[in-house]
Design a protein around this motif. Structure first.
Motif, PDB file in Angstrom:
ATOM      1  N   ALA A 223       0.925  -1.227   0.598  1.00 39.07           N
ATOM      2  CA  ALA A 223       0.208   0.030   0.536  1.00 39.07           C
ATOM      3  C   ALA A 223       0.766   1.305  -0.330  1.00 39.07           C
ATOM      4  O   ALA A 223       0.497   2.068  -1.065  1.00 39.07           O
ATOM      5  CB  ALA A 223      -1.011  -0.270   1.087  1.00 39.07           C
ATOM      6  N   PRO A 224       2.073   1.918   0.471  1.00 38.97           N
ATOM      7  CA  PRO A 224       2.221   2.137   0.395  1.00 38.97           C
ATOM      8  C   PRO A 224       3.674   2.893  -0.611  1.00 38.97           C
ATOM      9  O   PRO A 224       3.526   4.294  -0.706  1.00 38.97           O
ATOM     10  CB  PRO A 224       3.895   2.398   2.529  1.00 38.97           C
ATOM     11  N   GLU A 225       3.928   2.280  -0.723  1.00 38.22           N
ATOM     12  CA  GLU A 225       4.263   2.496  -2.484  1.00 38.22           C
ATOM     13  C   GLU A 225       2.937   1.815  -3.780  1.00 38.22           C
ATOM     14  O   GLU A 225       3.353   2.851  -4.593  1.00 38.22           O
ATOM     15  CB  GLU A 225       5.303   0.960  -3.024  1.00 38.22           C
ATOM     16  N   ALA A 226       2.076   2.099  -3.788  1.00 35.40           N
ATOM     17  CA  ALA A 226       0.857   2.327  -4.644  1.00 35.40           C
ATOM     18  C   ALA A 226       0.140   3.322  -4.268  1.00 35.40           C
ATOM     19  O   ALA A 226       0.221   4.162  -4.886  1.00 35.40           O
ATOM     20  CB  ALA A 226      -0.431   0.804  -4.085  1.00 35.40           C
ATOM     21  N   LEU A 227       0.819   4.407  -3.085  1.00 33.58           N
ATOM     22  CA  LEU A 227      -0.046   5.379  -3.168  1.00 33.58           C
ATOM     23  C   LEU A 227       1.002   6.531  -3.452  1.00 33.58           C
ATOM     24  O   LEU A 227       0.847   7.624  -4.087  1.00 33.58           O
ATOM     25  CB  LEU A 227      -0.171   5.502  -1.043  1.00 33.58           C
ATOM     26  N   ARG A 228       2.775   6.024  -3.459  1.00 28.38           N
ATOM     27  CA  ARG A 228       3.341   6.928  -3.345  1.00 28.38           C
ATOM     28  C   ARG A 228       4.055   6.800  -5.439  1.00 28.38           C
ATOM     29  O   ARG A 228       4.025   7.934  -5.579  1.00 28.38           O
ATOM     30  CB  ARG A 228       4.590   6.329  -3.408  1.00 28.38           C
ATOM     31  N   ILE A 229       3.152   5.866  -5.995  1.00 33.11           N
ATOM     32  CA  ILE A 229       2.305   5.898  -7.821  1.00 33.11           C
ATOM     33  C   ILE A 229       1.990   6.521  -7.844  1.00 33.11           C
ATOM     34  O   ILE A 229       1.682   7.119  -8.879  1.00 33.11           O
ATOM     35  CB  ILE A 229       2.686   4.458  -7.923  1.00 33.11           C
ATOM     36  N   ILE A 230       0.705   6.129  -7.429  1.00 34.54           N
ATOM     37  CA  ILE A 230      -0.446   7.482  -7.251  1.00 34.54           C
ATOM     38  C   ILE A 230      -0.007   8.814  -7.494  1.00 34.54           C
ATOM     39  O   ILE A 230      -0.325   9.536  -8.485  1.00 34.54           O
ATOM     40  CB  ILE A 230      -1.465   6.568  -6.416  1.00 34.54           C
ATOM     41  N   THR A 231       0.493   9.289  -6.145  1.00 32.10           N
ATOM     42  CA  THR A 231       0.831  10.688  -6.067  1.00 32.10           C
ATOM     43  C   THR A 231       1.606  11.203  -7.299  1.00 32.10           C
ATOM     44  O   THR A 231       1.507  12.014  -7.924  1.00 32.10           O
ATOM     45  CB  THR A 231       1.689  10.702  -4.533  1.00 32.10           C
ATOM     46  N   GLU A 232       3.146  10.321  -7.568  1.00 32.75           N
ATOM     47  CA  GLU A 232       3.941  10.989  -8.824  1.00 32.75           C
ATOM     48  C   GLU A 232       2.821  10.776  -9.495  1.00 32.75           C
ATOM     49  O   GLU A 232       3.516  11.766 -10.870  1.00 32.75           O
ATOM     50  CB  GLU A 232       4.373   9.807  -8.824  1.00 32.75           C
ATOM     51  N   ALA A 233       2.101   9.993 -10.169  1.00 33.72           N
ATOM     52  CA  ALA A 233       1.364   9.684 -11.371  1.00 33.72           C
ATOM     53  C   ALA A 233       0.450  11.509 -11.606  1.00 33.72           C
ATOM     54  O   ALA A 233      -0.894  11.459 -12.505  1.00 33.72           O
ATOM     55  CB  ALA A 233      -0.179   9.084 -11.497  1.00 33.72           C
ATOM     56  N   GLY A 234       0.208  12.316 -10.347  1.00 35.44           N
ATOM     57  CA  GLY A 234      -0.606  13.517 -10.199  1.00 35.44           C
ATOM     58  C   GLY A 234      -2.469  13.164  -9.749  1.00 35.44           C
ATOM     59  O   GLY A 234      -2.795  14.471  -9.886  1.00 35.44           O
ATOM     60  N   LEU A 235      -2.613  12.441  -9.425  1.00 37.62           N
ATOM     61  CA  LEU A 235      -3.233  12.282  -8.774  1.00 37.62           C
ATOM     62  C   LEU A 235      -3.809  11.610  -7.184  1.00 37.62           C
ATOM     63  O   LEU A 235      -2.677  11.987  -6.276  1.00 37.62           O
ATOM     64  CB  LEU A 235      -3.665  10.476  -9.196  1.00 37.62           C
ATOM     65  N   LEU A 236      -4.913  12.281  -6.379  1.00 38.44           N
ATOM     66  CA  LEU A 236      -5.015  12.242  -5.205  1.00 38.44           C
ATOM     67  C   LEU A 236      -5.124  10.494  -4.962  1.00 38.44           C
ATOM     68  O   LEU A 236      -5.734  10.005  -4.794  1.00 38.44           O
ATOM     69  CB  LEU A 236      -6.281  13.335  -4.533  1.00 38.44           C
TER      70      LEU A 236
END
Length: 257
Positions: A223-236
């Motif tokens: 989950a932590p890495e998944a949330l980082r990936i989401i953030t780097e894609a410009g999504l909340l």
């Protein structure tokens, strides 16, 4: 073959819920010979859902053909979170749809929804078309977003992507039913289990409507890495968990402005 004989055979084969399975097999078989054949397939290691030809998912009976990924009950949580975030009459995309179980459940839950589903596996696409034909869902065959109609860009309110998230090195640790009878493409998430999530997230912004949501199942450790990936894609980023079903869902929202 008596009911007790069936239970004994299933137990000997390692089926934990032998009595429940025996009831299902007995109810599904039309003749004694068909029942014996079904029990034989189950004892040989074929997933129960492939033997029955269907899986129960979110109150629906979903057709599951041999060789198609069997929808997991924990994925009902993904469906519930998606339904809770959907606006009225949403446009929905079920990516990596498999049998189409998530899309079918969302159509049953959300009146007036427009559903598109896609998968790279021809067997899964054929199965999803059977499950969604009566509901008006549109099923596309191809790699992630590639087969989708361009008119969907910027219109998707809910994008559910039940991507594979098992790390490649852990595939041999999966139950034999999954390893031997489900497609590798539906299980293998790459070196860290997040390869498909990266690809889905990288293009999600151009397909989601403003304020639209991408939801994907992952594991607690990822989950932590998944949330980082989401953030780097410009999504909340967001996260939802259900301890009872051991389910973790990562949520990515396209900003409104």
């Amino acid at each position: 073959m008596s009911f007790f004989d069936i239970v004994a055979e299933l137990r000997a084969a390692g089926c934990v819920f032998a009595e429940d399975e025996a009831h299902l097999l007995t109810a599904e078989a039309r003749t004694p010979s068909e029942l014996a054949a079904m029990v034989g397939r189950r004892v040989s290691g074929l997933p129960l859902e492939h033997v029955l030809g269907w899986a129960e998912f979110h109150g629906l009976r979903v057709a599951v053909d041999p060789g198609v990924f069997v929808p997991r009950r924990r994925t009902e949580f993904l469906t519930e979170r998606a339904a809770a975030l959907a606006p009225p009459r949403p446009v929905i995309l079920d990516l990596c749809c498999g049998s189409g179980a998530v899309g079918a459940a969302l159509l049953a839950t959300l009146p007036g929804a427009e559903l598109h589903a896609a998968d790279i596996d021809p067997a899964a696409v054929a199965c999803a078309r059977r499950n969604l034909a009566a509901t008006g869902g549109h099923v596309h065959e191809g790699d992630l977003y590639a087969p989708l109609p361009p008119a969907l860009r910027g219109r998707i309110d809910i994008l559910v992507a039940n991507v594979p998230y098992v790390p490649t090195a852990e595939i041999p640790l999966l139950p034999a039913e999954a390893r031997h009878h489900e497609p590798r493409t539906a299980l293998d998430g790459g070196p860290d289990g997040l390869s498909l999530l990266r690809r889905v997230t990288a293009e999600a912004d151009s397909w989601l409507a403003p304020g639209g949501h991408l939801l994907t199942e992952t594991s607690g450790t990822q989950a932590p890495e998944a949330l980082r990936i989401i953030t780097e894609a410009g999504l909340l980023p967001g996260l939802a968990t259900c301890e009872d079903r051991c389910a973790t869902v990562a949520v990515a929202t396209r900003p409104v402005a």
